[in-house]
Design an enzyme around this catalytic site. Structure first.
Site, short mmCIF file in Angstrom:
data_model
loop_
_atom_site.label_atom_id
_atom_site.label_comp_id
_atom_site.label_asym_id
_atom_site.label_seq_id
_atom_site.Cartn_x
_atom_site.Cartn_y
_atom_site.Cartn_z
N ASP A 24 3.43 9.46 -0.94
CA ASP A 24 2.27 8.69 -0.52
C ASP A 24 2.08 7.54 -1.50
OD1 ASP A 24 0.03 8.24 1.07
OD2 ASP A 24 -0.60 10.33 1.00
N HIS A 41 0.82 -1.22 0.00
CA HIS A 41 0.00 0.00 0.00
C HIS A 41 0.84 1.26 0.00
CE1 HIS A 41 -4.06 -1.79 0.77
NE2 HIS A 41 -3.28 -2.83 1.03
C1 GDG Z 1 -2.18 4.01 3.35
C2 GDG Z 1 -1.13 4.64 2.41
C3 GDG Z 1 -2.78 4.52 0.54
C4 GDG Z 1 -9.14 10.58 7.23
N1 GDG Z 1 -9.60 11.42 8.14
C5 GDG Z 1 -10.77 10.93 8.59
C6 GDG Z 1 -11.02 9.75 7.91
N2 GDG Z 1 -10.00 9.55 7.07
C7 GDG Z 1 -9.87 8.43 6.14
C8 GDG Z 1 -9.98 8.94 4.73
C9 GDG Z 1 -9.20 7.90 3.94
C10 GDG Z 1 -8.21 7.36 4.95
O1 GDG Z 1 -8.59 7.83 6.24
C11 GDG Z 1 -6.80 7.87 4.69
O2 GDG Z 1 -6.30 7.19 3.58
P1 GDG Z 1 -4.99 7.68 2.80
O3 GDG Z 1 -4.89 6.87 1.54
O4 GDG Z 1 -5.12 9.11 2.48
O5 GDG Z 1 -3.76 7.48 3.77
P2 GDG Z 1 -3.10 6.32 4.75
O6 GDG Z 1 -3.91 6.16 5.96
O7 GDG Z 1 -1.69 6.75 4.96
O8 GDG Z 1 -3.14 4.93 3.92
C12 GDG Z 1 -1.82 5.42 1.31
C13 GDG Z 1 -3.70 3.77 1.49
O9 GDG Z 1 -2.96 3.09 2.51
C14 GDG Z 1 -4.54 2.73 0.75
O10 GDG Z 1 -3.74 1.85 0.01
O11 GDG Z 1 -3.57 5.33 -0.31
O12 GDG Z 1 -0.87 5.97 0.42
O13 GDG Z 1 -0.24 5.48 3.14
O14 GDG Z 1 -10.04 6.87 3.51
O15 GDG Z 1 -11.34 9.01 4.40
N3 GDG Z 1 -12.13 9.02 8.11
C15 GDG Z 1 -13.03 9.50 9.03
N4 GDG Z 1 -12.82 10.63 9.76
C16 GDG Z 1 -11.70 11.37 9.58
O16 GDG Z 1 -11.51 12.40 10.26
N5 GDG Z 1 -14.17 8.81 9.22
#
Ligand code: GDG
Length: 490
Positions: free
Chosen positions: A381, A169
């Protein structure tokens, strides 16, 4: 898919559930997030299994709760129990103090403590033992992420011959950075025990293939397109790119609900006559939050017409707070918010609205819906789902996405997003100003492209493509070089 085929066994560091304790005792809640949404229907249809660390709950309490959770979700959950020492060395140590910074190109943040590596191997073996006790001979094992590189290697040692897939990921770093890892050849060798290895972008896959070539020059690379093959002499390994995504339809539908629309209206009412710039990130140094604030400060200085006309709403979701580095990052963020607000606030206008908490899904979607500009500027990322969720919720189609060129998502969204180098304060501040000034036609043209791309390549497409890549006899369909993966420097 029917239940006659092989079962799907998903394996990840954590089980996709939340265990919470209130006055009435322990409860289990289904996990949220894209991966669970995408895998749940496949797991249900195939009587699937999810294996992962239970997250520190007591064994006796957990077995009862997991039985309930399995009933609720329609597939079986199997826990891996870890001691405090194991969690320290494998999770906080090797995964979070070595692989996480190194794979995000931040090698100076690594703590290459040898004891972490041995604990990592012990825990990967423990996972392999739980998996081998749980599976049937036909099951497909799908292992997720950097916590479990060595799992297939231990499964092979135990004698498991099932097909095993792996998806990373996070990014895979360039050779020059990867070679700093003291256990570099062991990690590559462990990955080569999988049958299918998936990366988010071509850039990551290219880096991985460079490393394979460096440590195992005798391995031949075959084919082209989305899936290539590595020929080790006695077996073939498939290596592909599968950009992960979101459940576009559900984000779009929920963003259009009355609750979200009312909430968005209420929140924007409090910020009248101005464009809202939104940042949403987990507390993590890879997300580039201080760098973003410095660029925003420069934008306010260089383009004073932005003052009173924009508000930056920055949500920081608490994460890994037990780790000193993360506490220091929080302090740095809060110091910068204070300094910028202290410098620019005028009566009736505050430049940065800072929220340190996790939002409910309704509030999250409302912020996505109301923001005129999203500022997504990670230093690196794997993909970044926030930017895709923002586009899916932008029902009016007039939002601007400012996106780091070092997010995996940039490869797919490059034609619609305003791409920036997050290290370039001047460049980001200019992008903020240009986005603020962008006319509605251009906004709509760009957003439409991004929304179409994300709708077409949603999370269900991702799961299906990965499973097809694992099972197809003929890879002809994957030979095409797809345009949306190509270009830029990916
Ligand atoms: C890893 C990789 C890759 C965020 N704030 C709130 C909230 N979120 C949710 C978002 C989103 C998730 O968290 C964050 O996903 P990201 O992809 O941006 O980042 P990572 O957590 O670092 O994820 C990344 C991912 O895995 C998938 O393969 O894209 O690059 O680092 O879904 O919606 N959800 C809620 N409240 C919040 O305040 N409910």
């Amino acid at each position: 898919m029917t239940i006659d085929g092989p079962r799907l066994v998903a394996v990840s560091n954590r089980l996709p559930i939340k265990i919470v304790k209130d006055r009435e005792g322990w409860h289990v809640q289904p996990g949220a997030g894209g991966l669970v949404t995408a895998l749940a229907p496949v797991l249900k249809n195939r009587r699937g299994i999810w294996i992962g660390w239970s997250g520190g709950s007591e064994e006796a309490v957990l077995s009862e709760l997991l039985a309930q959770a399995s009933k609720m979700s329609g597939y079986d959950l199997y826990p891996v129990f870890l001691s405090a020492d194991e969690v320290h060395g494998y999770y906080y140590g090797f995964s979070n103090e070595i692989i996480w910074p190194l794979f995000h190109d931040l090698q100076t943040r690594c703590n290459f403590c040898p004891a972490y590596w041995y604990e990592y191997l012990r825990v990967n073996r423990k996972f392999a033992e739980v998996i081998s006790r749980t599976i049937g001979p036909e099951d497909f094992i799908w292992i997720h992420d950097y916590h479990l590189f060595s799992c297939a290697s231990f499964l092979r040692d135990i004698g498991v011959e099932n097909k095993i897939g792996f998806f990373l990921h996070i990014p895979f770093p360039p050779l020059d950075i990867f070679v700093k890892l003291p256990w570099r050849s062991q990690v590559i060798e462990a990955l080569l025990k999988y049958d299918l290895i998936g990366f988010q972008t071509r850039r990551d896959r290219r880096h991985f293939l460079d490393c394979v070539h460096r440590f195992f020059p005798e391995i031949r690379l075959l084919g082209r397109g989305t899936i290539v093959r590595l020929d080790t002499g006695d077996r073939e390994i498939r290596v592909g790119t599968f950009p992960i995504s979101i459940d576009f339809a559900s984000f779009e539908a929920d963003a259009g609900s009355k609750q979200v629309a009312d909430c968005a209206w209420f929140l924007h009412e409090k910020l009248p006559d101005r464009q809202v710039i939104l940042g949403i990130d987990r507390l993590d140094y890879t997300k580039g939050i201080p760098e973003r604030f410095r660029s925003f400060r420069l934008a306010l200085k260089r383009y004073p017409e932005l003052c009173t006309k924009v508000s930056l709403v920055q949500v920081v979701v608490p994460s890994r707070e037990e780790v000193g580095e993360y506490r220091r990052l929080k302090a740095e963020i809060e110091q910068l918010v204070g300094a910028i607000n202290g410098e620019f606030t005028t009566s009736g206008w505050i430049p940065i609205h800072y929220l340190y908490k996790s939002l409910s899904r309704r509030d999250l979607l409302a912020y996505y819906r109301l923001a005129e500009i999203a500022l997504v500027t990670p230093l690196k990322d794997g993909m970044n789902l926030v930017c895709k969720e923002y586009c899916a919720c932008n029902l009016e189609g007039n939002g601007v996405l400012i996106l780091s060129e070092f997010a995996g998502a940039a490869a797919q969204l490059k034609n619609g997003a305003v791409l920036v180098n997050p290290y370039d304060e001047e460049g980001v501040s200019e992008a903020i100003y240009n986005s603020f000034c962008m006319d509605v036609e251009e906004r709509k043209r760009r957003m439409l492209k991004m929304r179409n791309q994300i709708r077409r390549r949603d999370i269900f497409w991702w799961v299906n493509t990965f499973l097809q890549a694992a099972f197809s006899r003929d890879l002809a369909a994957f030979q095409e070089v797809e345009e949306d993966y190509e270009g830029f420097f990916y």
